[in-house]
Design an enzyme around this catalytic site. Structure first.
Site, PDB file in Angstrom:
ATOM      1  N   ASN A 150      18.794  48.371  87.860  1.00  0.00           N
ATOM      2  CA  ASN A 150      20.258  48.452  88.026  1.00  0.00           C
ATOM      3  C   ASN A 150      20.939  49.444  87.077  1.00  0.00           C
ATOM      4  OD1 ASN A 150      19.816  46.682  85.868  1.00  0.00           O
ATOM      5  ND2 ASN A 150      21.661  45.508  86.309  1.00  0.00           N
ATOM      6  N   GLU A 246      15.212  40.543  77.741  1.00  0.00           N
ATOM      7  CA  GLU A 246      16.654  40.472  78.031  1.00  0.00           C
ATOM      8  C   GLU A 246      16.792  40.194  79.519  1.00  0.00           C
ATOM      9  OE1 GLU A 246      18.977  40.277  75.891  1.00  0.00           O
ATOM     10  OE2 GLU A 246      17.711  40.751  74.183  1.00  0.00           O
ATOM     11  N   CYS A 280      23.927  42.841  84.941  1.00  0.00           N
ATOM     12  CA  CYS A 280      23.539  41.560  84.335  1.00  0.00           C
ATOM     13  C   CYS A 280      24.762  40.858  83.769  1.00  0.00           C
ATOM     14  CB  CYS A 280      22.493  41.780  83.259  1.00  0.00           C
ATOM     15  SG  CYS A 280      23.013  42.950  82.009  1.00  0.00           S
ATOM     16  N   GLU A 450      19.772  44.400  71.583  1.00  0.00           N
ATOM     17  CA  GLU A 450      19.565  45.824  71.830  1.00  0.00           C
ATOM     18  C   GLU A 450      20.838  46.576  71.478  1.00  0.00           C
ATOM     19  OE1 GLU A 450      17.707  45.324  76.059  1.00  0.00           O
ATOM     20  OE2 GLU A 450      16.468  46.669  74.848  1.00  0.00           O
TER      21      GLU A 450
HETATM   22  P1  NAD Z   1      12.554  42.036  87.884  1.00  0.00           P
HETATM   23  O1  NAD Z   1      12.277  40.951  86.916  1.00  0.00           O
HETATM   24  O2  NAD Z   1      12.188  41.828  89.303  1.00  0.00           O
HETATM   25  O3  NAD Z   1      11.786  43.378  87.443  1.00  0.00           O
HETATM   26  C1  NAD Z   1      11.984  43.952  86.162  1.00  0.00           C
HETATM   27  C2  NAD Z   1      10.766  44.797  85.819  1.00  0.00           C
HETATM   28  O4  NAD Z   1       9.630  43.946  85.619  1.00  0.00           O
HETATM   29  C3  NAD Z   1      10.362  45.791  86.898  1.00  0.00           C
HETATM   30  O5  NAD Z   1       9.979  46.997  86.293  1.00  0.00           O
HETATM   31  C4  NAD Z   1       9.169  45.110  87.553  1.00  0.00           C
HETATM   32  O6  NAD Z   1       8.286  45.984  88.196  1.00  0.00           O
HETATM   33  C5  NAD Z   1       8.520  44.464  86.350  1.00  0.00           C
HETATM   34  N1  NAD Z   1       7.616  43.353  86.639  1.00  0.00           N
HETATM   35  C6  NAD Z   1       7.624  42.518  87.706  1.00  0.00           C
HETATM   36  N2  NAD Z   1       6.636  41.593  87.585  1.00  0.00           N
HETATM   37  C7  NAD Z   1       5.994  41.850  86.430  1.00  0.00           C
HETATM   38  C8  NAD Z   1       4.904  41.248  85.745  1.00  0.00           C
HETATM   39  N3  NAD Z   1       4.276  40.176  86.233  1.00  0.00           N
HETATM   40  N4  NAD Z   1       4.505  41.765  84.563  1.00  0.00           N
HETATM   41  C9  NAD Z   1       5.150  42.826  84.029  1.00  0.00           C
HETATM   42  N5  NAD Z   1       6.187  43.459  84.631  1.00  0.00           N
HETATM   43  C10 NAD Z   1       6.608  42.963  85.807  1.00  0.00           C
HETATM   44  O7  NAD Z   1      14.102  42.384  87.727  1.00  0.00           O
HETATM   45  P2  NAD Z   1      14.988  43.419  88.581  1.00  0.00           P
HETATM   46  O8  NAD Z   1      15.238  42.864  89.935  1.00  0.00           O
HETATM   47  O9  NAD Z   1      14.419  44.786  88.468  1.00  0.00           O
HETATM   48  O10 NAD Z   1      16.359  43.428  87.755  1.00  0.00           O
HETATM   49  C11 NAD Z   1      17.402  42.521  87.956  1.00  0.00           C
HETATM   50  C12 NAD Z   1      17.437  41.486  86.853  1.00  0.00           C
HETATM   51  O11 NAD Z   1      17.562  42.133  85.579  1.00  0.00           O
HETATM   52  C13 NAD Z   1      18.620  40.540  86.931  1.00  0.00           C
HETATM   53  O12 NAD Z   1      18.189  39.231  86.648  1.00  0.00           O
HETATM   54  C14 NAD Z   1      19.549  41.048  85.829  1.00  0.00           C
HETATM   55  O13 NAD Z   1      20.435  40.070  85.330  1.00  0.00           O
HETATM   56  C15 NAD Z   1      18.567  41.492  84.808  1.00  0.00           C
HETATM   57  N6  NAD Z   1      19.159  42.446  83.864  1.00  0.00           N
HETATM   58  C16 NAD Z   1      19.371  42.041  82.577  1.00  0.00           C
HETATM   59  C17 NAD Z   1      19.958  42.912  81.657  1.00  0.00           C
HETATM   60  C18 NAD Z   1      20.172  42.499  80.217  1.00  0.00           C
HETATM   61  O14 NAD Z   1      20.316  43.364  79.355  1.00  0.00           O
HETATM   62  N7  NAD Z   1      20.209  41.205  79.909  1.00  0.00           N
HETATM   63  C19 NAD Z   1      20.329  44.193  82.065  1.00  0.00           C
HETATM   64  C20 NAD Z   1      20.098  44.568  83.393  1.00  0.00           C
HETATM   65  C21 NAD Z   1      19.507  43.691  84.280  1.00  0.00           C
END
Ligand code: NAD
Length: 469
Positions: A150, A246, A280, A450
């Site tokens: 995102n 995060e 997020c 962060e």
């Molecule tokens: P996601 O958890 O599906 O994927 C995040 C990353 O993890 C991707 O690169 C994915 O390929 C990788 N991944 C998936 N399975 C894995 C595994 N088993 N081992 C290691 N890596 C793995 O999340 P998303 O859909 O890409 O992002 C949306 C989410 O991110 C929402 O929940 C949002 O709230 C959160 N987010 C949080 C912040 C913050 O700073 N708190 C900022 C932006 C987004």
């Protein structure tokens, strides 16, 4: 067709266990790029390149590391328009916000270039006299970064910039939904003279898991969903590997009766609906003081109508599509569980979801508890600030929160009692200055922060030194 590549040791490479197409979510028949699915072999090569670069980079003087980061900022600035367009077409972020993200990247790199020349450590008086005792903060080595789609440029950078500033080298595993943006980011790093210091392995969960498990990767910084974050925490804990996660939120806005209701409605509507609620920190619950609920809902409906829904490439667009078909289906399915209080029309092609306010559920309902990551606002009421705070804190998350009020005592009570890492008054729940700490309470974070100076804590370890005469 364009092909996104891995970036290893300064070279752009193909390879992996298959590939997938990254689609434009506003026009899913249009493929943005083909993304290779890196696996253990690509992670191995990237970790090797990062390990080789670490020996020199950790000994590179701070001012020289700063120069590389300034050069990276300049390389991004030089391609700002192209990068913003890539964000808009690959993840559906409205172009105005996509330009803002690119500007944030430049600011982050310049900020951490400054951090690279600041002191790291302190002199500590010894128990005995004549002893020189001090702490050094040393880099960890190769750090693995796993990021969501995102903020496809800003999140990789707000991890990579502090990591590099203090002498680590990096392997980034970006989201498979934003591989083209990651490819362009790698090109700008190479243009800035970064080679094995910054590597990118494209791919999905398999590549992420290989990075987590690689013995030369000393720490993992992850941003993404709480489900993936929990799996990564568990894997890192078993390996005794440093990690930060995060994760998501169920961010709340509280509107008190004394607030400027029109202003509050604009803030809540923007926080909930812009970029289709896919930040997020997006507002996904609003709690309104019951005595003004009817008036506020009228204002909220008007404010939502003012947010144009449409193509992310149109300058006026505030709400684009959601990221993919699975996300669209999940959100539409959840909407059926509540009473729709307001909804506006969205385009019928592409992964659009109508900005919607839902009510008729209590605070324990799925719609008030779980992150949907879409343009959906759950509407709740409370009779008092006390009751509103109780509802607000009734969630496993604690990322961001906002309060609309004109009363300073209410503001101070809320700041004291709200359980969230980023807390705003008369502002929406989204948006934190790039040099201020960013992160959540409770299930939104593993507890580190962060951005800003504090980001250096994760990327360094202390060595306490005592030199006796
Ligand atoms: P996601 O958890 O599906 O994927 C995040 C990353 O993890 C991707 O690169 C994915 O390929 C990788 N991944 C998936 N399975 C894995 C595994 N088993 N081992 C290691 N890596 C793995 O999340 P998303 O859909 O890409 O992002 C949306 C989410 O991110 C929402 O929940 C949002 O709230 C959160 N987010 C949080 C912040 C913050 O700073 N708190 C900022 C932006 C987004």
């Amino acid at each position: 067709m364009r092909e996104a590549l891995h970036s290893i040791g300064g070279s752009l490479l193909s390879g992996g266990a298959g590939c997938l197409d990254s689609l434009n979510p506003a026009e899913p028949t249009s493929i943005v790029a083909r993304i290779p699915l890196g696996a253990a072999a690509e992670v191995e090569k990237a970790a090797e390149a990062a390990s080789a670069a670490f020996g020199t980079w950790r000994k590179t003087a701070g001012p020289a590391r700063a120069e590389r980061l300034y050069a990276w900022a300049d390389a991004i600035q030089a391609r700002a328009a192209e990068l913003a367009e890539a964000i808009a077409t690959e993840v559906g972020k409205p172009i105005g916000e996509a330009k803002g993200e690119v500007g944030r990247c430049v600011a982050i790199l310049r900020y951490y270039a400054g951090e690279a020349v600041r002191p790291l450590g302190e002199v500590i008086p010894g128990l005995a006299s004549g002893v020189l005792q001090y702490s050094l903060r040393e880099p960890l080595g190769v750090v693995g970064l796993i990021t969501p789609w995102n903020f496809p440029l800003a999140i990789p950078l707000w991890k990579a910039a502090p990591a590099l500033a203090v002498g680590n080298t990096v392997v980034l595993k970006p989201s498979e939904n934003s591989g083209w943006c990651a490819h362009l980011l790698a090109e700008t790093a190479i243009a800035a003279g970064l080679k094995g210091e910054f590597n990118v392995v494209q791919g999905a969960g398999e590549a992420g898991a290989a990075l987590v498990n690689h013995p030369d990767v000393k720490a993992i910084s992850f941003t993404g969903s709480d489900t993936t974050g929990a799996a990564i925490s568990k894997a890192c804990a078993a390996l005794n590997k440093k990690y930060q996660t995060e994760m998501g939120g169920k961010n709340v806005a509280i509107v008190l009766a004394d607030a400027d209701l029109a202003q509050a409605a604009n803030l809540v509507a923007g926080g909930a609906m812009r970029f289709a609620g896919q930040k997020c920190t997006a507002t996904s619950r609003v709690i309104v003081e019951s005595s003004v609920s009817g008036r506020f809902l009228d204002e909220l409906r008007k404010a939502i109508e003012l947010l144009p829904v449409g193509s992310p490439m149109e300058a006026a667009t505030a709400v684009g599509p959601v990221i993919n078909e699975a996300s669209q289906a999940k959100i539409l399915g959840a909407l059926g569980q509540g009473t729709v209080l307001h909804s506006v029309t969205a385009p019928s092609s592409g992964f659009f979801v109508s900005p919607t306010v839902v009510g008729g559920v209590d605070a324990s309902h799925d719609l008030a508890q779980n992150e949907l990551f879409g343009p959906v606002l759950t509407y709740l009421e409370a009779d008092t600030l006390d009751a509103a705070l109780e509802l607000a804190n009734n969630t496993r998350f604690g990322l961001s929160a906002s309060l609309c009020t004109r009363d300073i005592r209410s503001a101070l009570t809320y700041v004291d009692r709200i359980q969230a890492g980023m807390v705003r008054v008369n502002a929406d729940t989204t948006g934190v200055d790039p040099h201020a700490p960013f992160g959540g309470y409770k299930g939104s974070s593993s507890g580190t922060r962060e951005q800003g100076e504090v980001a250096k804590d994760f990327y360094t370890q202390y060595k306490t030194v005592q030199i006796n005469p």
